[in-house]
Design a protein around this motif. Structure first.
Motif, PDB file in Angstrom:
ATOM      1  N   ALA A  97       1.176  27.628   4.342  1.00 24.04           N
ATOM      2  CA  ALA A  97       1.173  26.205   4.694  1.00 24.04           C
ATOM      3  C   ALA A  97       2.189  25.960   5.801  1.00 24.04           C
ATOM      4  N   ALA A  98       1.829  25.099   6.743  1.00 27.76           N
ATOM      5  CA  ALA A  98       2.727  24.776   7.852  1.00 27.76           C
ATOM      6  C   ALA A  98       2.157  23.601   8.631  1.00 27.76           C
ATOM      7  N   PRO A  99       3.021  22.863   9.353  1.00 19.44           N
ATOM      8  CA  PRO A  99       2.502  21.837  10.260  1.00 19.44           C
ATOM      9  C   PRO A  99       1.616  22.474  11.332  1.00 19.44           C
ATOM     10  N   GLN A 100       0.775  21.670  11.941  1.00 16.03           N
ATOM     11  CA  GLN A 100      -0.197  22.180  12.916  1.00 16.03           C
ATOM     12  C   GLN A 100       0.466  22.998  14.019  1.00 16.03           C
ATOM     13  N   THR A 101       1.585  22.520  14.537  1.00 12.75           N
ATOM     14  CA  THR A 101       2.223  23.204  15.657  1.00 12.75           C
ATOM     15  C   THR A 101       2.680  24.609  15.276  1.00 12.75           C
ATOM     16  N   LEU A 102       3.248  24.770  14.071  1.00 12.66           N
ATOM     17  CA  LEU A 102       3.707  26.091  13.651  1.00 12.66           C
ATOM     18  C   LEU A 102       2.545  26.962  13.187  1.00 12.66           C
ATOM     19  N   CYS A 103       1.496  26.343  12.632  1.00 10.09           N
ATOM     20  CA  CYS A 103       0.295  27.126  12.308  1.00 10.09           C
ATOM     21  C   CYS A 103      -0.215  27.838  13.548  1.00 10.09           C
ATOM     22  N   THR A 104      -0.305  27.072  14.642  1.00 13.40           N
ATOM     23  CA  THR A 104      -0.934  27.612  15.841  1.00 13.40           C
ATOM     24  C   THR A 104       0.001  28.485  16.659  1.00 13.40           C
ATOM     25  N   SER A 105       1.286  28.131  16.718  1.00 14.36           N
ATOM     26  CA  SER A 105       2.208  28.887  17.564  1.00 14.36           C
ATOM     27  C   SER A 105       2.835  30.080  16.858  1.00 14.36           C
ATOM     28  N   GLN A 110      -0.161  36.018  14.359  1.00 18.81           N
ATOM     29  CA  GLN A 110       0.161  37.226  13.586  1.00 18.81           C
ATOM     30  C   GLN A 110      -1.026  37.743  12.769  1.00 18.81           C
ATOM     31  N   LEU A 111      -2.122  36.988  12.737  1.00 21.17           N
ATOM     32  CA  LEU A 111      -3.223  37.346  11.844  1.00 21.17           C
ATOM     33  C   LEU A 111      -3.928  38.631  12.249  1.00 21.17           C
ATOM     34  N   LEU A 112      -4.008  38.908  13.554  1.00 16.42           N
ATOM     35  CA  LEU A 112      -4.686  40.123  13.995  1.00 16.42           C
ATOM     36  C   LEU A 112      -3.934  41.365  13.527  1.00 16.42           C
ATOM     37  N   GLU A 113      -2.614  41.339  13.666  1.00 16.74           N
ATOM     38  CA  GLU A 113      -1.810  42.474  13.197  1.00 16.74           C
ATOM     39  C   GLU A 113      -1.933  42.633  11.690  1.00 16.74           C
ATOM     40  N   LEU A 114      -1.924  41.505  10.954  1.00 20.24           N
ATOM     41  CA  LEU A 114      -2.083  41.574   9.505  1.00 20.24           C
ATOM     42  C   LEU A 114      -3.433  42.171   9.130  1.00 20.24           C
ATOM     43  N   ALA A 120      -8.758  44.090   4.085  1.00 19.10           N
ATOM     44  CA  ALA A 120      -9.481  43.433   2.989  1.00 19.10           C
ATOM     45  C   ALA A 120      -8.793  42.147   2.527  1.00 19.10           C
ATOM     46  N   THR A 121      -7.664  41.818   3.134  1.00 15.24           N
ATOM     47  CA  THR A 121      -6.908  40.637   2.711  1.00 15.24           C
ATOM     48  C   THR A 121      -7.411  39.385   3.429  1.00 15.24           C
ATOM     49  N   GLN A 122      -7.588  38.331   2.663  1.00 14.11           N
ATOM     50  CA  GLN A 122      -7.983  37.036   3.226  1.00 14.11           C
ATOM     51  C   GLN A 122      -6.743  36.177   3.412  1.00 14.11           C
ATOM     52  N   VAL A 123      -6.726  35.408   4.505  1.00  9.31           N
ATOM     53  CA  VAL A 123      -5.615  34.491   4.772  1.00  9.31           C
ATOM     54  C   VAL A 123      -6.139  33.063   4.773  1.00  9.31           C
ATOM     55  N   ALA A 124      -5.526  32.205   3.969  1.00  7.52           N
ATOM     56  CA  ALA A 124      -5.869  30.780   3.935  1.00  7.52           C
ATOM     57  C   ALA A 124      -4.735  30.012   4.597  1.00  7.52           C
ATOM     58  N   VAL A 125      -5.006  29.419   5.751  1.00  4.60           N
ATOM     59  CA  VAL A 125      -4.003  28.675   6.503  1.00  4.60           C
ATOM     60  C   VAL A 125      -4.197  27.188   6.229  1.00  4.60           C
ATOM     61  N   GLN A 126      -3.172  26.559   5.674  1.00  9.58           N
ATOM     62  CA  GLN A 126      -3.237  25.149   5.297  1.00  9.58           C
ATOM     63  C   GLN A 126      -2.372  24.328   6.263  1.00  9.58           C
ATOM     64  N   GLU A 127      -2.987  23.424   7.022  1.00 10.99           N
ATOM     65  CA  GLU A 127      -2.221  22.542   7.898  1.00 10.99           C
ATOM     66  C   GLU A 127      -1.670  21.388   7.068  1.00 10.99           C
ATOM     67  N   VAL A 313     -10.226  34.207   7.857  1.00 12.57           N
ATOM     68  CA  VAL A 313      -9.235  33.153   7.926  1.00 12.57           C
ATOM     69  C   VAL A 313      -9.883  31.819   7.570  1.00 12.57           C
ATOM     70  N   ALA A 314      -9.350  31.167   6.560  1.00 14.67           N
ATOM     71  CA  ALA A 314      -9.835  29.837   6.187  1.00 14.67           C
ATOM     72  C   ALA A 314      -8.775  28.820   6.543  1.00 14.67           C
ATOM     73  N   VAL A 315      -9.140  27.774   7.256  1.00 17.17           N
ATOM     74  CA  VAL A 315      -8.192  26.740   7.643  1.00 17.17           C
ATOM     75  C   VAL A 315      -8.507  25.468   6.880  1.00 17.17           C
ATOM     76  N   ALA A 316      -7.513  24.988   6.123  1.00 20.49           N
ATOM     77  CA  ALA A 316      -7.685  23.751   5.342  1.00 20.49           C
ATOM     78  C   ALA A 316      -6.761  22.688   5.874  1.00 20.49           C
ATOM     79  N   LYS A 317      -7.279  21.492   6.065  1.00 17.65           N
ATOM     80  CA  LYS A 317      -6.445  20.398   6.585  1.00 17.65           C
ATOM     81  C   LYS A 317      -6.071  19.441   5.470  1.00 17.65           C
TER      82      LYS A 317
END
Length: 317
Positions: A97-105, A110-114, A120-127, A313-317
C-alpha cells in the motif's frame, strides 16, 4: 467462548472509541458491531466499555482484553500467513500500500526485478493515502506500506525511514525561475501558488516550508491530486512545491519544470511501514529492493521534516 472475528471488532472499537467508526473499519453495520461487542462482554463476564453519549471509554477489563486480543490476533495472523506463504511454496502474494506518487515512482519500478526472482509471486498494489496506508498495514491487508512523512504513532507499527526526499518548485515551461539552479523561498512571493487539498501530506509539506518566508505567496488554485496539480501548473495558473519523488508519475505532456528549493534542515522522510513480525522471504526481498531503489533520494540538498520540526500485478484504488 469468543471468536477471532469478535476480537477484531472489539479492537476496532477500542482504537476508534466509536461504534460507528469501528463499523466502517471492519465493514459492518453499526448495530452489528454493537451486538458483537455485547456478545463478547457476555462471554468474558465484564463490561468492556463505558458508554457516554456517542463516545466510548475502555473499562479496566477492556484495557486488559485489548492488550491480550492484539497478541491473539497477531498470533492468528502469523499462523495463517505461514500456511499461506509456506517456505516450500515459491508463490504467494505480496500486498503493498502506498500513495499514488510512491506507487508509481518507487513500488512499480521494482516489480520486474521481483518477477525475475519470484516468477510465481503475485503483487497487489493498493493506492491509498498516507493514513489509509498505515491502516492497511495495521489491518494486515497490506504486508508493507510506503508514505511521505511520519505516520501517526502506533506501537504495533515498525516505521523505518528509508530515504529523505528533497523539496523543489514545480514551474510551467518558460517560467522566469525555470533556469535557476536553486530557488530561495523569498523568490516565490511574487507568484501564485497551486496547492493540494487540506489534510494532504504535500500540502502540510508546502505550508511548513513557507512558514518562515518573509512573504506568503497567494494561493490561486487547489487540486485534489498531484496529477491535477501538475496540469494546473503546466497550464500557467501558478507554481507549486513538491518533493522530487512526487514528480515522476504526474508529469504531463506539457512537461512542468522542477527546480531544487533552498531551505534549512533535512528532507521529507520516505517511511517504510510494517508490523512487528518476521516477513516472508518474498516480502523481505521486496523490502530490500525498495531500500536500494530509494538510496539515491537521500540528497545533500536540505529540506525539512514536516512531522518532526513483476509476477501478475493487481492495482486496487
Amino acid at each position: 467462548m469468543f471468536q477471532l472475528r469478535q476480537l477484531k471488532i472489539f479492537i476496532a472499537a477500542a482504537e476508534t472509541l466509536n461504534f460507528t467508526q469501528a463499523a466502517k473499519r471492519v465493514h459492518l453495520s453499526q448495530p452489528s458491531v454493537t451486538e458483537q461487542v455485547r456478545a463478547l462482554e457476555d462471554s468474558v463476564g465484564h463490561a468492556l466499555f463505558i458508554r457516554q453519549n456517542n463516545r466510548l471509554q475502555l473499562t479496566a477489563a477492556g484495557e486488559r482484553l485489548a492488550s491480550r486480543a492484539r497478541e491473539l490476533l497477531a498470533l492468528a495472523d502469523e499462523a495463517f500467513r505461514q500456511v499461506r506463504d509456506n517456505v516450500d511454496d515459491p508463490g504467494g502474494t505480496i500486498r503493498v500500500a502506498a500513495p499514488q506518487t510512491l506507487c508509481t515512482s518507487v513500488v512499480v519500478p521494482q516489480l520486474l526485478e521481483l518477477a525475475e526472482l519470484y516468477p510465481a509471486t503475485q503483487v497487489a498494489v493498493q493506492e491509498r493515502n498516507s493514513s489509509d496506508t498505515a491502516q492497511a498495514v495495521l489491518d494486515a491487508t497490506a504486508d508493507l506500506g510506503l508514505v511521505h512523512g511520519w505516520p501517526a504513532d502506533n506501537a504495533r507499527l515498525r516505521v523505518e525511514t528509508i530515504a529523505r526526499d528533497r523539496p523543489g518548485v514545480v514551474l510551467p515551461p518558460g517560467h522566469p525561475l525555470a533556469h535557476a539552479t536553486e530557488i530561495h523561498p523569498h523568490a516565490l512571493a511574487d507568484y501564485p501558488l497551486i496547492v493540494t487539498m487540506q489534510g494532504c501530506r504535500y500540502r502540510e509539506y508546502l505550508e511548513a516550508l513557507l512558514q518562515d518566508a518573509p512573504a506568503r505567496p497567494h494561493v490561486r488554485g487547489v487540486a485534489d491530486s498531484v496529477p491535477a496539480l501538475m496540469q494546473m501548473v503546466s497550464a500557467g495558473l501558478g507554481i507549486s512545491i513538491l518533493p522530487r519523488m512526487a514528480m515522476g508519475p504526474a508529469v504531463t505532456a506539457a512537461q512542468p519544470v522542477w527546480r531544487p528549493l533552498a531551505t534549512q534542515g533535512v528532507g521529507l522522510p520516505i517511511c517504510l511501514i510494517t508490523l512487528h513480525r518476521e516477513p516472508t522471504r518474498q516480502v523481505a526481498a521486496f523490502i530490500q529492493m525498495i531500500r536500494l531503489a530509494t538510496l539515491g533520494s537521500d540528497q545533500a540538498m536540505p529540506a525539512i521534516d514536516v512531522q518532526h520540526g513483476a509476477g501478475r500485478v493487481a492495482v486496487a484504488k
